[in-house]
Design an enzyme around this catalytic site. Structure first.
Site, short mmCIF file in Angstrom:
data_model
loop_
_atom_site.label_atom_id
_atom_site.label_comp_id
_atom_site.label_asym_id
_atom_site.label_seq_id
_atom_site.Cartn_x
_atom_site.Cartn_y
_atom_site.Cartn_z
N LEU A 65 0.94 -1.08 -0.19
CA LEU A 65 -0.12 0.28 -0.04
C LEU A 65 0.77 1.33 -0.20
O LEU A 65 2.23 0.91 0.38
CB LEU A 65 -0.93 -0.45 1.11
CG LEU A 65 -1.98 -1.31 0.92
CD1 LEU A 65 -2.34 -1.57 2.98
CD2 LEU A 65 -3.57 -1.02 0.38
N PRO A 66 0.20 2.41 -0.33
CA PRO A 66 1.28 3.86 -0.65
C PRO A 66 1.74 4.33 0.87
O PRO A 66 2.63 4.18 0.74
CB PRO A 66 -0.53 4.66 -0.49
CG PRO A 66 -0.73 3.66 -0.89
CD PRO A 66 -1.22 2.81 -0.24
N THR A 96 6.41 0.64 2.41
CA THR A 96 7.07 1.46 2.94
C THR A 96 6.58 2.30 3.76
O THR A 96 6.23 3.41 3.14
CB THR A 96 7.97 2.34 1.60
OG1 THR A 96 9.08 1.41 0.47
CG2 THR A 96 9.10 2.92 2.36
N LYS A 171 15.24 -0.02 5.02
CA LYS A 171 14.99 -0.07 3.80
C LYS A 171 15.14 2.40 3.78
O LYS A 171 16.34 2.69 2.69
CB LYS A 171 12.98 0.04 3.44
CG LYS A 171 12.10 1.37 2.76
CD LYS A 171 13.24 0.71 1.19
CE LYS A 171 12.34 1.31 -0.07
NZ LYS A 171 12.56 1.24 -1.34
N LYS A 246 9.35 10.85 -0.80
CA LYS A 246 8.46 10.39 0.54
C LYS A 246 9.54 9.35 1.27
O LYS A 246 9.34 9.40 2.90
CB LYS A 246 7.71 8.91 -0.52
CG LYS A 246 7.61 8.70 0.87
CD LYS A 246 6.24 6.78 0.18
CE LYS A 246 6.01 5.95 1.18
NZ LYS A 246 5.03 4.70 0.36
P1 NAD Z 1 0.95 2.27 -6.22
O1 NAD Z 1 0.05 3.41 -5.57
O2 NAD Z 1 0.85 1.76 -7.73
O3 NAD Z 1 -0.44 1.25 -5.69
C1 NAD Z 1 -0.53 1.12 -4.25
C2 NAD Z 1 -2.10 0.66 -4.19
O4 NAD Z 1 -3.38 0.78 -3.26
C3 NAD Z 1 -3.38 1.07 -5.54
O5 NAD Z 1 -3.48 0.52 -6.80
C4 NAD Z 1 -4.00 1.78 -4.96
O6 NAD Z 1 -5.01 1.39 -5.00
C5 NAD Z 1 -4.39 0.64 -3.16
N1 NAD Z 1 -4.67 1.49 -2.35
C6 NAD Z 1 -4.72 2.00 -1.61
N2 NAD Z 1 -5.42 2.49 -0.63
C7 NAD Z 1 -6.15 0.83 -0.50
C8 NAD Z 1 -7.22 0.11 0.72
N3 NAD Z 1 -7.53 0.84 1.51
N4 NAD Z 1 -7.45 -0.34 -0.28
C9 NAD Z 1 -6.95 -1.63 -1.51
N5 NAD Z 1 -5.96 -0.91 -1.58
C10 NAD Z 1 -5.84 0.38 -1.75
O7 NAD Z 1 1.90 2.18 -5.27
P2 NAD Z 1 3.10 0.79 -6.25
O8 NAD Z 1 4.47 2.48 -5.86
O9 NAD Z 1 2.75 0.05 -6.26
O10 NAD Z 1 3.75 1.33 -4.15
C11 NAD Z 1 3.58 0.45 -3.36
C12 NAD Z 1 4.88 0.38 -2.49
O11 NAD Z 1 5.78 0.20 -2.61
C13 NAD Z 1 4.80 1.91 -1.44
O12 NAD Z 1 4.74 2.39 0.09
C14 NAD Z 1 6.16 2.71 -2.29
O13 NAD Z 1 6.64 3.43 -1.32
C15 NAD Z 1 6.63 0.80 -1.98
N6 NAD Z 1 8.20 0.68 -2.89
C16 NAD Z 1 7.85 1.29 -4.60
C17 NAD Z 1 8.94 1.24 -5.81
C18 NAD Z 1 8.25 1.50 -6.90
O14 NAD Z 1 10.02 1.76 -7.83
N7 NAD Z 1 7.44 2.00 -7.12
C19 NAD Z 1 9.41 0.35 -5.36
C20 NAD Z 1 10.02 0.10 -4.15
C21 NAD Z 1 8.73 0.20 -2.86
#
Ligand code: NAD
Length: 297
Positions: A65-66, A96, A171, A246
């Protein structure tokens, strides 16, 4: 093979859930975004109408999740995970988030009788799709062993960092180094340009000298020396500046909370805030070199 609930099927979670299916697990999925759920349904997952429905009758739960507030509400809410899972379910939060929220949710899970780990990842969207993520895991030895079975299907390196919250600590410490190093490499290339030193020459020398680091050798912020780096693709991410910002905020907030001094971490946060505010939040974080080239800071 097990039944796994996967909550949060975004850029990262979508690929990770697909790899659990490829490993032979039965997936129940939930996301607020219906298109994200439909994509997983096409790959064989069962879509659920709510978090509570997704986690009924499962062996394991993975969340991606975000931020901290989403993780807290999905785990601790009345319709959330802890109130609806069967006994012995292993819980893995791969988002994260801030260390304090991670520890709070893991403590609540422990109080309710469940083993849980924080397991944030390094590697980005391509590694999530390829199943080659690095997982930094916080939790008890038993929780780590139970989680590892599932994390192995999504990653190439699964490292036990310590107790609850240690994964998040690793992290943000890692990404604070990354942000600072990207700025330092960028400054050096801008200085070299102004001194008339060719970028390729600086790369050839520093990648074999004491300035070498990942931001230089794997992710060089100027086009040319590392053909796969986002600099060669108009700074499309990659790893977006908004994500770097972030993580720097999480690191600096954590530093303030525990009394650690992070002067360069704070400066990196200021520079990435300025870069994002100039309309570059969606650009790759290595694009900060263009701001450094233009501005008298
Ligand atoms: P994203 O925004 O693409 O995905 C998050 C998903 O969570 C979305 O599809 C959203 O609809 C869903 N969501 C939000 N609230 C919800 C709820 N209450 N119930 C169900 N679903 C819900 O984000 P991402 O890029 O997939 O990143 C996710 C996590 O991973 C973050 O914490 C980010 O910091 C971490 N991260 C991302 C990357 C990257 O390169 N994108 C790399 C390492 C870590």
């Amino acid at each position: 093979m097990a039944t796994v609930a996967f909550i949060g099927l975004g850029n990262m979670g979508g690929g990770m859930a697909a790899n659990l299916i490829k490993a032979g697990h039965t997936l129940k999925v939930f996301d607020l975004n219906e298109a994200a759920m439909a994509a997983l349904q096409e790959q064989g997952a069962a879509p659920a109408g709510s978090v509570a429905e997704a986690v009924t009758d499962v062996d394991a739960v993975v969340t991606m999740l975000p931020a901290g507030q989403h993780v807290k509400s999905v785990y601790l809410g009345d319709d959330g995970i802890l109130k609806n899972i069967p006994a012995d379910t292993i819980l893995m939060d791969c988002s994260t988030i801030d260390v304090a929220s991670a520890r709070e949710v893991i403590a609540a899970a422990a109080e309710a009788g469940f083993a849980m780990v924080d397991a944030p990842v390094s590697g980005g969207v391509a590694a999530a799709a390829a199943g080659t993520l690095t997982f930094m895991v916080g939790g008890t030895d038993d929780a780590f062993e139970a989680a590892k079975t599932y994390l192995d299907a999504m990653g190439a390196n699964i490292i036990h960092a310590g107790d609850a919250g240690a994964g998040q600590a690793a992290k943000i410490c890692n990404n604070m180094m990354l942000g600072i190093q990207m700025i330092s490499v960028s400054e050096a290339f801008v200085l070299a340009e102004k001194l008339g030193l060719e970028a390729q020459k600086l790369f050839d020398i520093s990648s074999r000298a004491s300035g070498q680091c990942w931001s230089l050798t794997s992710y060089c912020p100027v086009p040319g020396p590392v053909p796969t780096s986002p600099a060669n693709n108009d700074y499309n991410p990659g790893f977006a500046a908004a994500m770097m910002l972030k993580d720097l905020r999480l690191a600096n907030d954590a530093a303030e909370g525990c009394g650690a001094s992070t002067p360069l971490g704070h400066l990196a946060e200021q520079l990435y805030t300025a870069f994002s505010d100039e309309g570059n939040a969606g650009k790759d974080f290595s694009g900060i070199i263009n701001m450094l080239r233009e501005e008298k800071l």
